[in-house]
Design an enzyme around this catalytic site. Sequence first.
Site, short mmCIF file in Angstrom:
data_model
loop_
_atom_site.label_atom_id
_atom_site.label_comp_id
_atom_site.label_asym_id
_atom_site.label_seq_id
_atom_site.Cartn_x
_atom_site.Cartn_y
_atom_site.Cartn_z
N CYS A 84 -17.00 0.68 -21.20
CA CYS A 84 -16.26 0.47 -19.95
C CYS A 84 -16.79 -0.80 -19.31
CB CYS A 84 -16.40 1.69 -19.03
SG CYS A 84 -18.11 2.08 -18.60
N GLY A 85 -16.88 -0.84 -18.00
CA GLY A 85 -17.39 -2.03 -17.33
C GLY A 85 -18.89 -2.19 -17.44
#
Length: 123
Positions: A84-85
């Site tokens: 993800c981030g």
Amino acid sequence: MAPHHSPAFLALVNEAKSRIQELTVEQVRQKQLQGDPFYFVDVREESEWQAGHAVGAIHLGKGIIERDIETAIPDKEAEIILYCGGGFRSALAADNLKKMGYQKVISMDGGMRGWREAGFPEE
């Protein structure tokens, strides 16, 4: 810079991380360069994916991954690396996939932020 997260969210992530395996961005990139077979799955939002994603990744956003994983990746023995981030949402998704019977699901610690900081290729 990492966003500020609530204590309850961080507790949830830390609990999930206690049950899953994680690899660093460097370890994941090395697996790519060695040609190791694995599914590389971006669980970020559609807008984040559209703004750029790690080379070789497919997109199954965290909002739909549990619903769609068995169609996208029916082999529960396949190695799946999620990102993800920064590594929090992917840890939560990895924990859920393990609960669904996926045996080799891994979260990439550092996420897309770490991937970019390392200068690894994007699409």
